[in-house]
Design a protein around this motif. Structure first.
Motif, PDB file in Angstrom:
ATOM      1  N   ALA A  78       0.840  -1.210   0.000  1.00 48.83           N
ATOM      2  CA  ALA A  78       0.000   0.000   0.000  1.00 48.83           C
ATOM      3  C   ALA A  78       0.869   1.252   0.000  1.00 48.83           C
ATOM      4  O   ALA A  78       0.550   2.239  -0.684  1.00 48.83           O
ATOM      5  N   LEU A  79       1.976   1.227   0.740  1.00 47.53           N
ATOM      6  CA  LEU A  79       2.917   2.349   0.724  1.00 47.53           C
ATOM      7  C   LEU A  79       3.437   2.562  -0.694  1.00 47.53           C
ATOM      8  O   LEU A  79       3.497   3.699  -1.181  1.00 47.53           O
ATOM      9  N   GLY A  80       3.813   1.482  -1.375  1.00 47.93           N
ATOM     10  CA  GLY A  80       4.287   1.592  -2.756  1.00 47.93           C
ATOM     11  C   GLY A  80       3.224   2.165  -3.674  1.00 47.93           C
ATOM     12  O   GLY A  80       3.512   3.025  -4.518  1.00 47.93           O
ATOM     13  N   ALA A  81       1.983   1.721  -3.513  1.00 48.75           N
ATOM     14  CA  ALA A  81       0.882   2.234  -4.337  1.00 48.75           C
ATOM     15  C   ALA A  81       0.637   3.709  -4.052  1.00 48.75           C
ATOM     16  O   ALA A  81       0.432   4.510  -4.978  1.00 48.75           O
ATOM     17  N   ASN A  82       0.668   4.092  -2.779  1.00 57.35           N
ATOM     18  CA  ASN A  82       0.458   5.502  -2.417  1.00 57.35           C
ATOM     19  C   ASN A  82       1.596   6.374  -2.925  1.00 57.35           C
ATOM     20  O   ASN A  82       1.373   7.492  -3.392  1.00 57.35           O
ATOM     21  N   ALA A  83       2.821   5.867  -2.843  1.00 59.42           N
ATOM     22  CA  ALA A  83       3.970   6.618  -3.363  1.00 59.42           C
ATOM     23  C   ALA A  83       3.847   6.775  -4.877  1.00 59.42           C
ATOM     24  O   ALA A  83       4.178   7.834  -5.423  1.00 59.42           O
ATOM     25  N   ALA A  84       3.358   5.752  -5.552  1.00 61.06           N
ATOM     26  CA  ALA A  84       3.192   5.810  -7.008  1.00 61.06           C
ATOM     27  C   ALA A  84       2.212   6.904  -7.419  1.00 61.06           C
ATOM     28  O   ALA A  84       2.347   7.497  -8.487  1.00 61.06           O
ATOM     29  N   ALA A  85       1.245   7.175  -6.567  1.00 64.79           N
ATOM     30  CA  ALA A  85       0.249   8.198  -6.879  1.00 64.79           C
ATOM     31  C   ALA A  85       0.802   9.608  -6.725  1.00 64.79           C
ATOM     32  O   ALA A  85       0.228  10.557  -7.280  1.00 64.79           O
ATOM     33  N   VAL A  86       1.913   9.768  -6.002  1.00 66.87           N
ATOM     34  CA  VAL A  86       2.430  11.091  -5.654  1.00 66.87           C
ATOM     35  C   VAL A  86       3.811  11.364  -6.239  1.00 66.87           C
ATOM     36  O   VAL A  86       4.098  12.466  -6.684  1.00 66.87           O
ATOM     37  N   CYS A  87       4.673  10.365  -6.211  1.00 66.61           N
ATOM     38  CA  CYS A  87       6.095  10.562  -6.502  1.00 66.61           C
ATOM     39  C   CYS A  87       6.442  10.330  -7.967  1.00 66.61           C
ATOM     40  O   CYS A  87       5.764   9.587  -8.663  1.00 66.61           O
ATOM     41  N   ASP A  88       7.529  10.971  -8.367  1.00 69.49           N
ATOM     42  CA  ASP A  88       8.078  10.764  -9.707  1.00 69.49           C
ATOM     43  C   ASP A  88       9.079   9.617  -9.725  1.00 69.49           C
ATOM     44  O   ASP A  88       9.286   8.987 -10.762  1.00 69.49           O
ATOM     45  N   TYR A  89       9.711   9.361  -8.581  1.00 65.42           N
ATOM     46  CA  TYR A  89      10.680   8.269  -8.436  1.00 65.42           C
ATOM     47  C   TYR A  89      10.464   7.612  -7.081  1.00 65.42           C
ATOM     48  O   TYR A  89      10.132   8.282  -6.100  1.00 65.42           O
ATOM     49  N   ILE A  90      10.710   6.310  -7.050  1.00 65.08           N
ATOM     50  CA  ILE A  90      10.648   5.543  -5.808  1.00 65.08           C
ATOM     51  C   ILE A  90      11.985   4.837  -5.644  1.00 65.08           C
ATOM     52  O   ILE A  90      12.413   4.097  -6.533  1.00 65.08           O
ATOM     53  N   VAL A  91      12.629   5.079  -4.506  1.00 61.59           N
ATOM     54  CA  VAL A  91      13.882   4.402  -4.168  1.00 61.59           C
ATOM     55  C   VAL A  91      13.587   3.537  -2.946  1.00 61.59           C
ATOM     56  O   VAL A  91      13.330   4.061  -1.861  1.00 61.59           O
ATOM     57  N   ALA A  92      13.588   2.231  -3.145  1.00 61.96           N
ATOM     58  CA  ALA A  92      13.344   1.290  -2.060  1.00 61.96           C
ATOM     59  C   ALA A  92      14.690   0.777  -1.567  1.00 61.96           C
ATOM     60  O   ALA A  92      15.493   0.285  -2.361  1.00 61.96           O
ATOM     61  N   VAL A  93      14.924   0.913  -0.280  1.00 57.91           N
ATOM     62  CA  VAL A  93      16.212   0.547   0.296  1.00 57.91           C
ATOM     63  C   VAL A  93      16.102  -0.818   0.973  1.00 57.91           C
ATOM     64  O   VAL A  93      15.282  -1.001   1.873  1.00 57.91           O
ATOM     65  N   GLY A  94      16.941  -1.747   0.528  1.00 62.11           N
ATOM     66  CA  GLY A  94      16.943  -3.098   1.077  1.00 62.11           C
ATOM     67  C   GLY A  94      16.215  -4.032   0.133  1.00 62.11           C
ATOM     68  O   GLY A  94      15.021  -3.876  -0.096  1.00 62.11           O
ATOM     69  N   GLU A  95      16.932  -4.969  -0.426  1.00 60.09           N
ATOM     70  CA  GLU A  95      16.352  -5.818  -1.472  1.00 60.09           C
ATOM     71  C   GLU A  95      15.145  -6.610  -0.987  1.00 60.09           C
ATOM     72  O   GLU A  95      14.149  -6.716  -1.695  1.00 60.09           O
ATOM     73  N   LYS A  96      15.203  -7.149   0.222  1.00 59.58           N
ATOM     74  CA  LYS A  96      14.090  -7.947   0.743  1.00 59.58           C
ATOM     75  C   LYS A  96      12.868  -7.069   1.009  1.00 59.58           C
ATOM     76  O   LYS A  96      11.757  -7.379   0.583  1.00 59.58           O
ATOM     77  N   GLN A  97      13.077  -5.946   1.709  1.00 55.27           N
ATOM     78  CA  GLN A  97      11.960  -5.071   2.061  1.00 55.27           C
ATOM     79  C   GLN A  97      11.346  -4.400   0.836  1.00 55.27           C
ATOM     80  O   GLN A  97      10.208  -3.972   0.857  1.00 55.27           O
ATOM     81  N   ALA A  98      12.131  -4.272  -0.230  1.00 57.26           N
ATOM     82  CA  ALA A  98      11.670  -3.548  -1.418  1.00 57.26           C
ATOM     83  C   ALA A  98      10.559  -4.275  -2.159  1.00 57.26           C
ATOM     84  O   ALA A  98       9.739  -3.641  -2.822  1.00 57.26           O
ATOM     85  N   LYS A  99      10.527  -5.578  -2.072  1.00 63.31           N
ATOM     86  CA  LYS A  99       9.595  -6.365  -2.902  1.00 63.31           C
ATOM     87  C   LYS A  99       8.142  -5.912  -2.799  1.00 63.31           C
ATOM     88  O   LYS A  99       7.510  -5.654  -3.821  1.00 63.31           O
ATOM     89  N   PRO A 100       7.559  -5.796  -1.614  1.00 61.11           N
ATOM     90  CA  PRO A 100       6.160  -5.361  -1.571  1.00 61.11           C
ATOM     91  C   PRO A 100       5.966  -3.907  -2.007  1.00 61.11           C
ATOM     92  O   PRO A 100       4.936  -3.568  -2.594  1.00 61.11           O
TER      93      PRO A 100
END
Length: 170
Positions: free
Chosen positions: A101-123
């Motif tokens: 849900a955080l990823g979806a909400n960020a997609a609605a607002v942000c131009d870029y998403i940087v997810a830190v940590g390969e395991k945590q980044a997946k969702p």
């Protein structure tokens, strides 16, 4: 006027003004000065202006409501909007769902998403892609420094960058 950003801060300030004036009779002129002098708590929606880049440091522990409020705040800027986050932790069995849900909400607002940590980044990535976010504007970093190097490499075409550091980052 206040140096604090975000709707949650404004709501809290207005409530404090009402209580101080009504219950304690503190004159509004005195409260105006106090509000203007408020300082942000470190790593809690702390605004750091670095010229071409503005950082919203919300890197202290977050939760779904706090992350949503931070995204609401970054949405107000006319700039290239970037979130840098390892996602939210300590969410138990709901972790993947809430980080998606955080990823979806960020997609609605942000131009870029940087997810830190390969395991945590997946969702986070999954949620952003399900929202239709451009995969080429998602970067999965192993470390915070690697993520910030990517942020610094983004060509904003002369436009300011606003970088939201969200949750448990150094």
């Amino acid at each position: 006027r206040t140096r604090l950003i975000g709707e949650a801060n404004v709501v809290n300030i207005v409530g404090a003004i009402a209580a101080a004036n009504d219950a304690y009779g503190i004159p509004l002129a005195d409260l105006k000065t106090a509000v203007a002098n408020l300082k942000c708590v470190p790593h809690r929606m702390e605004l750091i202006d670095r010229g071409a880049t503005i950082i919203i440091d919300d890197a202290f522990n977050s939760n779904p409501h706090g992350a949503a409020a931070a995204l609401d705040a970054i949405a107000l800027f006319d700039a290239v909007k970037i979130i840098v986050t390892p996602g939210m932790i300590e969410l138990g069995e709901k972790s993947d769902e809430l980080n998606a849900a955080l990823g979806a909400n960020a997609a609605a607002v942000c131009d870029y998403i940087v997810a830190v940590g390969e395991k945590q980044a997946k969702p986070i990535v999954k949620g952003a892609l399900e929202r239709g976010f451009d995969e080429s504007k998602i970067f999965v970093a192993r470390t915070f420094n690697e993520g910030m190097a990517f942020v610094n490499s983004i060509n904003s075409n002369g436009k300011k960058k606003v970088v939201l550091l969200e949750n448990d980052l150094p």
